[in-house]
Design an enzyme around this catalytic site. Structure first.
Site, mmCIF file in Angstrom:
data_model
loop_
_atom_site.group_PDB
_atom_site.id
_atom_site.type_symbol
_atom_site.label_atom_id
_atom_site.label_comp_id
_atom_site.label_asym_id
_atom_site.label_seq_id
_atom_site.Cartn_x
_atom_site.Cartn_y
_atom_site.Cartn_z
ATOM 1 C CB CYS A 85 -0.829 2.654 3.851
ATOM 2 S SG CYS A 85 -2.268 1.990 3.044
ATOM 3 C CG ASP A 86 2.868 1.211 4.610
ATOM 4 O OD1 ASP A 86 2.327 1.775 5.581
ATOM 5 O OD2 ASP A 86 2.709 0.017 4.347
ATOM 6 C CB CYS A 117 -0.926 -0.029 1.222
ATOM 7 S SG CYS A 117 -2.024 1.387 1.332
HETATM 8 P P1 FAD Z 1 -10.257 -6.328 6.068
HETATM 9 O O1 FAD Z 1 -9.476 -5.372 6.884
HETATM 10 O O2 FAD Z 1 -9.546 -7.193 5.094
HETATM 11 O O3 FAD Z 1 -11.076 -7.229 7.093
HETATM 12 C C1 FAD Z 1 -11.775 -8.361 6.661
HETATM 13 C C2 FAD Z 1 -11.956 -9.280 7.852
HETATM 14 O O4 FAD Z 1 -12.808 -10.348 7.456
HETATM 15 C C3 FAD Z 1 -10.664 -9.907 8.348
HETATM 16 O O5 FAD Z 1 -10.543 -9.683 9.739
HETATM 17 C C4 FAD Z 1 -10.800 -11.377 8.007
HETATM 18 O O6 FAD Z 1 -10.213 -12.234 8.998
HETATM 19 C C5 FAD Z 1 -12.325 -11.552 8.000
HETATM 20 N N1 FAD Z 1 -12.758 -12.637 7.149
HETATM 21 C C6 FAD Z 1 -12.400 -12.834 5.844
HETATM 22 N N2 FAD Z 1 -13.044 -13.938 5.373
HETATM 23 C C7 FAD Z 1 -13.806 -14.409 6.396
HETATM 24 C C8 FAD Z 1 -14.701 -15.522 6.523
HETATM 25 N N3 FAD Z 1 -14.923 -16.334 5.508
HETATM 26 N N4 FAD Z 1 -15.309 -15.734 7.714
HETATM 27 C C9 FAD Z 1 -15.089 -14.911 8.756
HETATM 28 N N5 FAD Z 1 -14.245 -13.836 8.701
HETATM 29 C C10 FAD Z 1 -13.623 -13.585 7.532
HETATM 30 N N6 FAD Z 1 -5.348 1.662 4.970
HETATM 31 C C11 FAD Z 1 -5.272 2.942 5.431
HETATM 32 O O7 FAD Z 1 -6.282 3.656 5.424
HETATM 33 N N7 FAD Z 1 -4.120 3.453 5.929
HETATM 34 C C12 FAD Z 1 -2.989 2.740 6.036
HETATM 35 O O8 FAD Z 1 -1.954 3.243 6.486
HETATM 36 C C13 FAD Z 1 -3.033 1.388 5.577
HETATM 37 N N8 FAD Z 1 -1.947 0.614 5.682
HETATM 38 C C14 FAD Z 1 -2.010 -0.682 5.293
HETATM 39 C C15 FAD Z 1 -0.888 -1.464 5.495
HETATM 40 C C16 FAD Z 1 -0.924 -2.792 5.187
HETATM 41 C C17 FAD Z 1 0.303 -3.639 5.445
HETATM 42 C C18 FAD Z 1 -2.107 -3.361 4.607
HETATM 43 C C19 FAD Z 1 -2.153 -4.829 4.262
HETATM 44 C C20 FAD Z 1 -3.215 -2.572 4.377
HETATM 45 C C21 FAD Z 1 -3.184 -1.234 4.727
HETATM 46 N N9 FAD Z 1 -4.291 -0.398 4.550
HETATM 47 C C22 FAD Z 1 -4.250 0.886 5.029
HETATM 48 C C23 FAD Z 1 -5.532 -0.878 3.891
HETATM 49 C C24 FAD Z 1 -6.607 -1.264 4.948
HETATM 50 O O9 FAD Z 1 -6.051 -2.152 5.878
HETATM 51 C C25 FAD Z 1 -7.824 -1.900 4.273
HETATM 52 O O10 FAD Z 1 -8.314 -1.051 3.260
HETATM 53 C C26 FAD Z 1 -8.951 -2.153 5.275
HETATM 54 O O11 FAD Z 1 -8.494 -2.951 6.333
HETATM 55 C C27 FAD Z 1 -10.137 -2.836 4.624
HETATM 56 O O12 FAD Z 1 -11.083 -3.125 5.599
HETATM 57 P P2 FAD Z 1 -12.211 -4.242 5.393
HETATM 58 O O13 FAD Z 1 -12.988 -4.251 6.659
HETATM 59 O O14 FAD Z 1 -12.882 -4.054 4.115
HETATM 60 O O15 FAD Z 1 -11.417 -5.615 5.220
#
Ligand code: FAD
Ligand code: NAP
Length: 314
Positions: free
Chosen positions: A138-139, A135
């Site tokens: 982000c970083d 990302c």
């Molecule tokens: P996710 O965070 O992916 O959460 C999905 C959840 O669903 C997970 O906990 C997973 O375990 C669960 N899950 C998946 N499948 C199943 C299933 N079948 N049954 C039950 N549970 C399940 N964004 C920023 O804004 N700023 C930053 O600085 C930033 N830095 C980042 C750094 C890194 C290293 C990464 C990888 C991402 C970063 N991001 C950042 C992006 C951000 O993390 C994501 O956009 C955000 O987390 C998305 O949220 P979400 O809830 O859609 O999905």
């Protein structure tokens, strides 16, 4: 078995915010199904600087720590479960848990996120979040004025390389072929950017570092020659997989409409093509893939789920 007002699948920023808004907004019996620790993929990040209000040096884990407790205060139930499938019959959704049990709900908010594909070189997993990132938004700022490497040759890699070139002193684009899978105009911009060096016909062999993080990457070209590129940051953009398996039905079709990249098609209120099913965060079309936008989606979907339940049950 009582029927849940709302089942939330996934406990990342989207799911947790949906949990907060649905419970605080008056839905009863709301359960969040999360297969691991709540918090989502941001808990892998060593620092987050772009979540409004979260100032100071804060890790992704620290940002997310209070979220589950805040939801639980309003009655959100957390069920640790890997959901294998969600289906709908009449007005009722069935949630299939990996342990073989099922739950039923009148509405479902899904936010299972996406997973950036790993490239598969040595050190990638060990140094992920410690210099290896997926990302740039982000970083990238952590490498202001420093040199970084970008892996990949698609639109994402090239666009993110252009973004990084504005912040970093130099960007190496390491790509396994000598042509790019990207829009011609983007390629032209890459070629016209002075502080981008193309390392073509080359694949990463190993990323290495010390306890502070990445110190460099070793790449191998098509002739087998090795080159060390000394950088503190390596960004990998080799495609993304949407975590959409739970929407797959027994016959291989999806529960709701998806685009050709496997992202869930939603409208501006997070409604999918199936009444009562809302999709949020990284898994939906046009997702900015940020914590703030995922959380926003969760709030929007929750408000819609409350309205949907009002209409369904009254
Ligand atoms: P996710 O965070 O992916 O959460 C999905 C959840 O669903 C997970 O906990 C997973 O375990 C669960 N899950 C998946 N499948 C199943 C299933 N079948 N049954 C039950 N549970 C399940 N964004 C920023 O804004 N700023 C930053 O600085 C930033 N830095 C980042 C750094 C890194 C290293 C990464 C990888 C991402 C970063 N991001 C950042 C992006 C951000 O993390 C994501 O956009 C955000 O987390 C998305 O949220 P979400 O809830 O859609 O999905
Ligand atoms: P992508 O198009 O699938 O490109 C992935 C890149 O990573 C390719 O260059 C591929 O190399 C490389 N790659 C894959 N696996 C690798 C491995 N194991 N080792 C080394 N390199 C590897 O993914 P994307 O760039 O994320 O784009 C996804 C979709 O979104 C595409 O349809 C893209 O056009 C679209 N998109 C559009 C825009 C825009 O329109 N502005 C912006 C971003 C994304 P090869 O080329 O050799 O296969």
């Amino acid at each position: 078995m009582s029927i849940l007002d709302c089942a939330i699948i996934g406990g990342g920023p989207a799911g947790l915010t949906a949990g907060l808004y649905t419970t605080r907004g008056g839905l009863e019996n709301v359960t969040m199904f999360e297969k691991g620790m709540p918090g989502g993929q941001i808990t892998n990040s060593s620092e987050i600087e772009n979540y409004p209000g979260a100032t100071g040096e804060i890790t992704g884990m620290e940002l997310m720590n209070p979220w589950p407790e805040q939801c639980q205060r309003f009655g959100l139930i957390h069920k640790m479960s890997n959901v294998t499938r969600v289906s709908k019959s009449g007005d009722v959704f069935t949630i299939y848990n990996e342990d073989g049990s099922t739950d039923q709900a009148y509405s479902v908010i899904i936010g299972t996120g996406s997973s950036p594909r790993r490239v598969g070189f040595k050190g990638e997993d060990e140094l992920f979040g410690k210099g290896v990132s997926t990302c740039a938004t982000c970083d990238g700022f952590f490498y202001k004025g420093k040199e970084v490497a970008v892996i990949g040759g698609g639109d994402t890699a090239l666009e993110e390389a252009l973004y990084l070139a504005k912040i970093c002193s130099k960007v190496y684009i390491i790509h396994r072929r000598d042509t790019f899978r990207s829009a011609p105009n983007t390629i032209k911009r890459i070629e016209n950017t002075d502080n981008i060096e193309l390392v073509l016909d080359s694949t990463p062999d190993e990323v290495y570092g010390d306890k502070m993080g990445v110190t460099g990457i070793r790449v191998k070209n098509k002739n087998g020659e090795m080159r060390d590129i000394i950088v503190p940051g390596v960004f990998t953009f080799v495609g993304n997989d949407v975590n959409n398996e739970t929407l797959k039905q027994d016959d291989g079709s999806f529960l709701c409409e998806m685009n050709d990249q496997g992202q869930v098609i939603v409208d501006i209120t997070m409604k999918t093509s199936v009444p009562g099913l809302f999709a949020t965060g990284d898994m939906r079309i046009s997702a900015p893939k940020q914590v703030i936008s995922a959380a926003g989606d969760g709030a929007v979907a929750a408000l819609q789920a409350i309205s949907y339940m009002d209409e369904l049950l009254n």
